[in-house]
Each structure stands twice: as structure tokens, then as C-alpha cells.
Motif scaffolding. Sequence first.
Motif, short mmCIF file in Angstrom:
data_model
loop_
_atom_site.label_atom_id
_atom_site.label_comp_id
_atom_site.label_asym_id
_atom_site.label_seq_id
_atom_site.Cartn_x
_atom_site.Cartn_y
_atom_site.Cartn_z
N ASN A 3 0.83 -1.22 0.00
CA ASN A 3 0.00 0.00 0.00
C ASN A 3 0.86 1.26 0.00
OD1 ASN A 3 -2.07 -1.86 0.23
ND2 ASN A 3 -2.57 -1.37 2.36
N GLY A 4 1.83 1.32 -0.90
CA GLY A 4 2.66 2.51 -1.01
C GLY A 4 3.50 2.77 0.23
N GLY A 5 3.78 1.72 0.99
CA GLY A 5 4.65 1.88 2.17
C GLY A 5 3.91 2.28 3.44
N THR A 6 2.58 2.40 3.37
CA THR A 6 1.84 2.82 4.55
C THR A 6 1.52 1.65 5.48
OG1 THR A 6 -0.30 2.55 3.46
CG2 THR A 6 0.76 4.71 3.28
N THR A 7 1.73 0.43 4.99
CA THR A 7 1.34 -0.77 5.73
C THR A 7 2.43 -1.82 5.61
OG1 THR A 7 -1.03 -0.36 5.36
CG2 THR A 7 -0.39 -2.64 5.81
N ASP A 8 2.67 -2.57 6.69
CA ASP A 8 3.56 -3.73 6.65
C ASP A 8 2.71 -4.99 6.66
OD1 ASP A 8 5.81 -2.05 6.91
OD2 ASP A 8 5.50 -1.98 9.08
N PHE A 53 -1.69 -7.22 9.11
CA PHE A 53 -1.25 -5.98 8.46
C PHE A 53 -1.08 -4.93 9.56
CE2 PHE A 53 -3.25 -6.35 3.90
CZ PHE A 53 -2.64 -7.57 3.72
N ARG A 54 0.04 -4.23 9.51
CA ARG A 54 0.31 -3.14 10.47
C ARG A 54 0.28 -1.83 9.69
NH1 ARG A 54 4.90 -4.58 14.30
NH2 ARG A 54 3.08 -5.57 15.26
N ALA A 55 -0.73 -1.00 9.96
CA ALA A 55 -0.98 0.19 9.14
C ALA A 55 -0.65 1.46 9.91
CB ALA A 55 -2.44 0.22 8.71
N ARG A 56 0.10 2.33 9.24
CA ARG A 56 0.31 3.66 9.80
C ARG A 56 -0.99 4.46 9.68
NH1 ARG A 56 4.45 0.55 9.23
NH2 ARG A 56 4.78 1.09 7.04
N PRO A 57 -1.24 5.39 10.61
CA PRO A 57 -2.51 6.15 10.54
C PRO A 57 -2.48 7.17 9.41
CG PRO A 57 -1.14 6.98 12.32
CD PRO A 57 -0.43 5.76 11.78
N VAL A 58 -3.65 7.45 8.89
CA VAL A 58 -3.78 8.47 7.84
C VAL A 58 -3.61 9.86 8.45
CG1 VAL A 58 -5.31 7.08 6.43
CG2 VAL A 58 -6.29 8.60 8.15
N HIS A 84 -11.99 -1.33 -3.30
CA HIS A 84 -11.80 -0.77 -1.96
C HIS A 84 -10.48 -0.02 -1.88
CE1 HIS A 84 -9.87 -4.75 -1.95
NE2 HIS A 84 -8.98 -4.22 -1.11
N HIS A 85 -10.44 0.91 -0.95
CA HIS A 85 -9.18 1.63 -0.71
C HIS A 85 -8.31 0.79 0.22
CE1 HIS A 85 -6.38 4.80 0.53
NE2 HIS A 85 -6.74 5.39 -0.60
N PRO A 86 -6.98 0.86 0.06
CA PRO A 86 -6.11 0.22 1.07
C PRO A 86 -6.41 0.74 2.47
CG PRO A 86 -4.83 0.84 -0.88
CD PRO A 86 -6.22 1.43 -1.06
N LEU A 87 -5.92 0.01 3.46
CA LEU A 87 -6.20 0.29 4.88
C LEU A 87 -6.09 1.78 5.23
CD1 LEU A 87 -4.53 -2.54 6.99
CD2 LEU A 87 -6.91 -1.78 7.09
N LEU A 88 -7.07 2.25 5.99
CA LEU A 88 -7.09 3.64 6.46
C LEU A 88 -7.21 3.64 7.99
CD1 LEU A 88 -9.55 5.03 3.74
CD2 LEU A 88 -7.10 5.56 3.90
N ALA A 89 -6.08 3.39 8.64
CA ALA A 89 -6.06 3.38 10.11
C ALA A 89 -6.17 4.81 10.63
CB ALA A 89 -4.78 2.73 10.61
#
Lengths: 169, 169
Positions: free
Chosen positions: A35-40, B62-67, B129-134
Amino acid sequence: MTTPRLLAVEPLTRAAFLPFGEVIETEGRASYPINGGTTDRFHDLAPVDVQASSGHALINIFRARPVVEPVTIRLLERHPLGSQAFVPLSGRPYLVVVAAPGDPLDPQTMRAFLASARQGVSYSRGTWHHPLLALDAESDFLVIDRGGPGANCDEVHLPDEAIRQLAPR
Amino acid sequence: MTTPRLLAVEPLTRAAFLPFGEVIETEGRASYPINGGTTDRFHDLAPVDVQASSGHALINIFRARPVVEPVTIRLLERHPLGSQAFVPLSGRPYLVVVAAPGDPLDPQTMRAFLASARQGVSYSRGTWHHPLLALDAESDFLVIDRGGPGANCDEVHLPDEAIRQLAPR
């Protein structure tokens, strides 16, 4: 009846659990960015094994009342047609009791583990295990297992000499 | 470029999400007792749909950085070979943006939802769908999706007129 013998409760590690299935955790596992580096992505931590049956995988939630300690292990069950994974959703540790796959159950292979709130487990197809052992409070678990035709739960009541009490944590 | 038009963020409900997949939650769902009455099973909250392909289901984290808000939706993706489910493990709400399955993507069908910390989602096979949106902090999600041969991710960059900014929550 005499007091059951004690079964030690071990910390849950991938190595110790390998004969029984997989530990679903990020600790010590590799990931790769998506996801463009936003997720591992910690990829394929456990397979969902329903392939060889006519069934299909399902997503469920189990809500478990907490055990009253000390816990006595009197029975185990297994699912011959598929794996079954449990991932805690309530942020609490829980107990896991397993024995090696095989027919009949060999109680000598029984092991007990303390899983942290950040560890799920996937029992391999046929692994003997105790039903959910939540600790401290009612706890939800995400469960991925098999649905479909066929008998997919064997239950064995342990003979008296194989009954165990979990050792104090 | 002008500021994108706003897309409303709706509360996530099963009824509203039905064109896109399933909401994985216990709220409003029936359960039945198992394990000698110590556990309630909320059965089959979502299917894992990998049947018609040569693939198999996998369990991942999946470990997502916050938007950073406001969020602008510039692309969507879909998985043509299987469903993909996300269940939050970090106890925080998150955003979900979807559009109806179909080829090509119809941006007019785009909807945005606020999922609570107790709601997972399963995107049906082919749902855009959009990739994860934490939100708020780095967040882990349990993900059940498909592994195996074949191209299983289509990505579409929205034309300028279809780009949307999520309305303030």
C-alpha cells in the motif's frame, strides 16, 4: 479420587507449538511493505487448511466465559477435516492445551501454554486441543475454521490417570 | 487543481455494507452455546471465498500507519480471485472506502464508512476498496485473504473528477 497430577504451563513460542500448529503473531516475524509503504504485511502466518475436504473456510467470533482456576483438563477434541485458528480480540492472555495429532489420542503428548493477548494459535488439522480457556473476564476470539458436510469434531474424555490440573501460573 | 468534492462518511452497518461484503461483528447477530455452555459461537459471520480459484486461504497481520486527515481518495483496488477480510486488533476505529464490484470501476458507487474497533469487514471478491485507512495510531489488523497463483490485485487511479475528500467525521 485423588488430586490430578499437575501439568506445567509453558510460555507460548512458535518452536514449542510447532508439533501442534502455528502461532499467529508479528513478534520475530518478517514483514514487507505494501500500500505505497503505509502498511507492513506479515504474510501467511498460518494456513487455513480446508483443502482436502468438501468444506470451506468460515470467519466466526467465539465469546468465552473465563475459567475458574485451578483448571482441570478432563477432555480434548479435534477437528479431522480442517485447521482451526483463534485470535484474541479482547486484549487478554488465555490458556492453550494441546496434544499431538494421532489416533487414538496419546495423553502423554499433552502440553499447556500461556498465550499472550498478542498471540493467536492455529491448530493443525487433527491436533487434539481443549476448548477455549479464557482468563480473567469474558473474552472474544476471532475464529477461522471449516464449515461444510461431514463430522468434524471428535471428543475424548480422558481416563482418570490422564486427567491433569494446570500448574499455578 | 480544484479541491476535490466531499464524500460523506457513514456509520458502518450490515445493511449499508451488503453490496460490498460482510460486517464481522457480534452486535445484532445470533449465537449458540458450545463447549458445554462456556462459550457462545457467532457462526459464519463472513465466508472466506477462495473456492473458484486454485488458491487457498491465508491468515496474515497488516500493520498500518494512521492516515493524515483530511483523507483524499485517489485510487481503489480489487482482488478478483478471492474475498479479503480485515479485523482490527488494536482497539481503534478505522475508515473503509468501497465501490461496487464491476468492470470498469464506477466511481459513482463509491461509499465511505467509519468502522468501530469492534467491527471487521470482509470485501467480497471483486469489491473495489481503498487500502487500509487506520486512524490515530499505528494499528494491527488480522487479514484473511487468498494466496496462490494468478494476478489477484487490480489497482485503478481515479480520474480527477472522481477524486474525493472524506468529509470531516
